[in-house]
Scaffold this active site. Structure first.
Site, PDB file in Angstrom:
ATOM      1  N   SER A  30     -37.343 -22.803   6.053  1.00 25.75           N
ATOM      2  CA  SER A  30     -37.887 -23.446   4.915  1.00 25.75           C
ATOM      3  C   SER A  30     -37.045 -23.369   3.780  1.00 25.75           C
ATOM      4  CB  SER A  30     -39.120 -23.505   4.433  1.00 25.75           C
ATOM      5  OG  SER A  30     -40.230 -23.525   5.617  1.00 25.75           O
ATOM      6  N   HIS A  61     -39.739 -28.103   9.481  1.00 23.87           N
ATOM      7  CA  HIS A  61     -38.949 -27.725  10.616  1.00 23.87           C
ATOM      8  C   HIS A  61     -38.686 -28.427  11.793  1.00 23.87           C
ATOM      9  CE1 HIS A  61     -39.202 -23.047   9.885  1.00 23.87           C
ATOM     10  NE2 HIS A  61     -40.065 -23.647   8.891  1.00 23.87           N
ATOM     11  N   HIS A  87     -43.267 -19.607  14.412  1.00 26.44           N
ATOM     12  CA  HIS A  87     -43.551 -18.388  13.643  1.00 26.44           C
ATOM     13  C   HIS A  87     -44.708 -17.742  14.645  1.00 26.44           C
ATOM     14  CE1 HIS A  87     -42.095 -20.891  10.502  1.00 26.44           C
ATOM     15  NE2 HIS A  87     -42.044 -19.817   9.775  1.00 26.44           N
ATOM     16  N   TYR A  89     -47.279 -16.480  13.637  1.00 20.14           N
ATOM     17  CA  TYR A  89     -48.669 -16.651  13.189  1.00 20.14           C
ATOM     18  C   TYR A  89     -49.360 -17.902  13.796  1.00 20.14           C
ATOM     19  CZ  TYR A  89     -46.453 -19.924   9.808  1.00 20.14           C
ATOM     20  OH  TYR A  89     -45.833 -20.966   9.229  1.00 20.14           O
ATOM     21  N   ALA A 117     -37.558 -18.730   3.758  1.00 22.58           N
ATOM     22  CA  ALA A 117     -38.194 -18.732   2.426  1.00 22.58           C
ATOM     23  C   ALA A 117     -38.958 -17.418   2.459  1.00 22.58           C
ATOM     24  CB  ALA A 117     -39.201 -19.950   2.210  1.00 22.58           C
ATOM     25  N   MET A 212     -43.019 -14.374   6.548  1.00 20.64           N
ATOM     26  CA  MET A 212     -43.597 -14.394   7.578  1.00 20.64           C
ATOM     27  C   MET A 212     -43.022 -14.580   8.999  1.00 20.64           C
ATOM     28  SD  MET A 212     -47.051 -16.728   6.386  1.00 20.64           S
ATOM     29  CE  MET A 212     -47.692 -16.251   4.414  1.00 20.64           C
ATOM     30  N   SER A 213     -41.609 -14.419   8.708  1.00 19.77           N
ATOM     31  CA  SER A 213     -40.706 -14.731   9.929  1.00 19.77           C
ATOM     32  C   SER A 213     -39.504 -13.868  10.209  1.00 19.77           C
ATOM     33  CB  SER A 213     -40.067 -16.227   9.643  1.00 19.77           C
ATOM     34  OG  SER A 213     -39.323 -16.207   8.586  1.00 19.77           O
ATOM     35  N   HIS A 248     -48.587 -23.515   0.535  1.00 17.21           N
ATOM     36  CA  HIS A 248     -47.429 -23.895   1.650  1.00 17.21           C
ATOM     37  C   HIS A 248     -46.706 -25.172   0.874  1.00 17.21           C
ATOM     38  CE1 HIS A 248     -44.435 -24.107   4.890  1.00 17.21           C
ATOM     39  NE2 HIS A 248     -45.119 -25.364   5.099  1.00 17.21           N
TER      40      HIS A 248
END
Length: 275
Positions: A30, A61, A87, A89, A117, A212-213, A248
């Site tokens: 992102s 994405h 991801h 999650y 991000a 988160m990635s 988000h």
């Protein structure tokens, strides 16, 4: 994903690209989509045609692999751009991007640049700041190598983020008059944002940014023998460090506001890695 799926994915990309050979691969997160603007001689292959690549389900994405030539390069430079990631999650599975990373290696591309991000844990690194990753905290304690056999799954992570590539990246950013910070990234599973108490914990553990990635991709890349560079765009201050609620939508809005500068720096960094 299997070895056969990786081989079929690599073969499909070679079919589309002919004799062209990417010298560096970059996975766009992102806030980094502007990097593809102005690229030359582009050839796109959707993830859906590549059996080792996952389906994508997150806004921002795109889901295709683009081979392209960097404009303004002193010599022709082909870049393999992975436009989007799945991801952990989304499914609870940290292996989602392993096949994509292995495909990069199977194509003979030696270097993978990861972008994402992230939330800033530093009051002096506001939204729009760029952080070059010097190390990470795998607080999720999951690995894309789980389930694999053989002794090579015990990967040394002592220098997960290549020191020489980091030095080149800092110099390339400085040439663009942009400060490239260096720091430690903490991987949290998500998809919920962290609590203020969790952020205070991460600060005490030595983290400078949270997201988160990318940590699973780093591990998979080191397992595949790739050199790794990772850059985070700060799209928010972490929980408890600013009054604005996190979402988000806010992440995407902040990413769009800083996308062009981040993209210009990234193009300069990519050029520096192969000079």
């Amino acid at each position: 994903m299997s070895t056969a799926e990786v081989a079929r994915s690599a073969a499909r990309l070679r079919q589309a690209w002919g004799a062209r050979q990417p010298q560096v691969a970059v996975l766009l997160g992102s806030g980094w989509a502007g990097m593809v603007d102005g690229l030359l001689d582009t050839v796109d292959v959707p993830y859906a045609e590549l059996p080792a690549f996952p389906p994508l389900g997150i806004a921002g994405h795109t889901g295709c692999v683009r081979l392209a030539r960097l404009p303004g390069a002193a010599r022709p430079l082909d870049v393999m751009v992975l436009m989007g990631r799945q991801h952990a999650y989304e499914t609870g599975d940290a292996t989602a991007m392993r096949g994509a990373v292995q495909t990069v290696a199977a194509l003979g591309c030696p270097t993978l640049v990861l972008t994402n991000a992230a939330g800033s844990l530093r009051g002096d690194w506001p939204t729009g700041s760029l952080m070059l990753r010097s190390d990470h905290l795998n607080l999720v304690q999951r690995s894309p190598l789980q389930g694999l056999g053989g002794s090579d799954r015990f990967v040394d992570m002592g220098q997960a983020y290549d020191p020489e590539l980091r030095s080149r990246a800092v110099q390339a950013a400085a040439a663009e008059s942009v400060m490239m910070h260096e720091g430690v990234y903490a991987w949290m599973m998500g998809p919920q944002f962290e609590t203020p108490a969790e952020i205070r914990m991460l600060q005490r553990l030595g983290a400078d940014a949270v997201g988160m990635s990318t940590v699973p991709e780093t591990i998979a890349a080191r397992h595949a023998g790739l050199r790794v560079l990772a850059i985070s765009l700060m799209t928010n201050m972490a929980a408890g460090l600013a009054a604005q609620p996190l979402s988000h939508e806010q992440t995407l809005k902040a990413a769009a506001a800083h996308e062009q500068q981040a993209a210009a720096v990234l193009r300069a960094v990519l050029q520096s890695l192969v000079d």
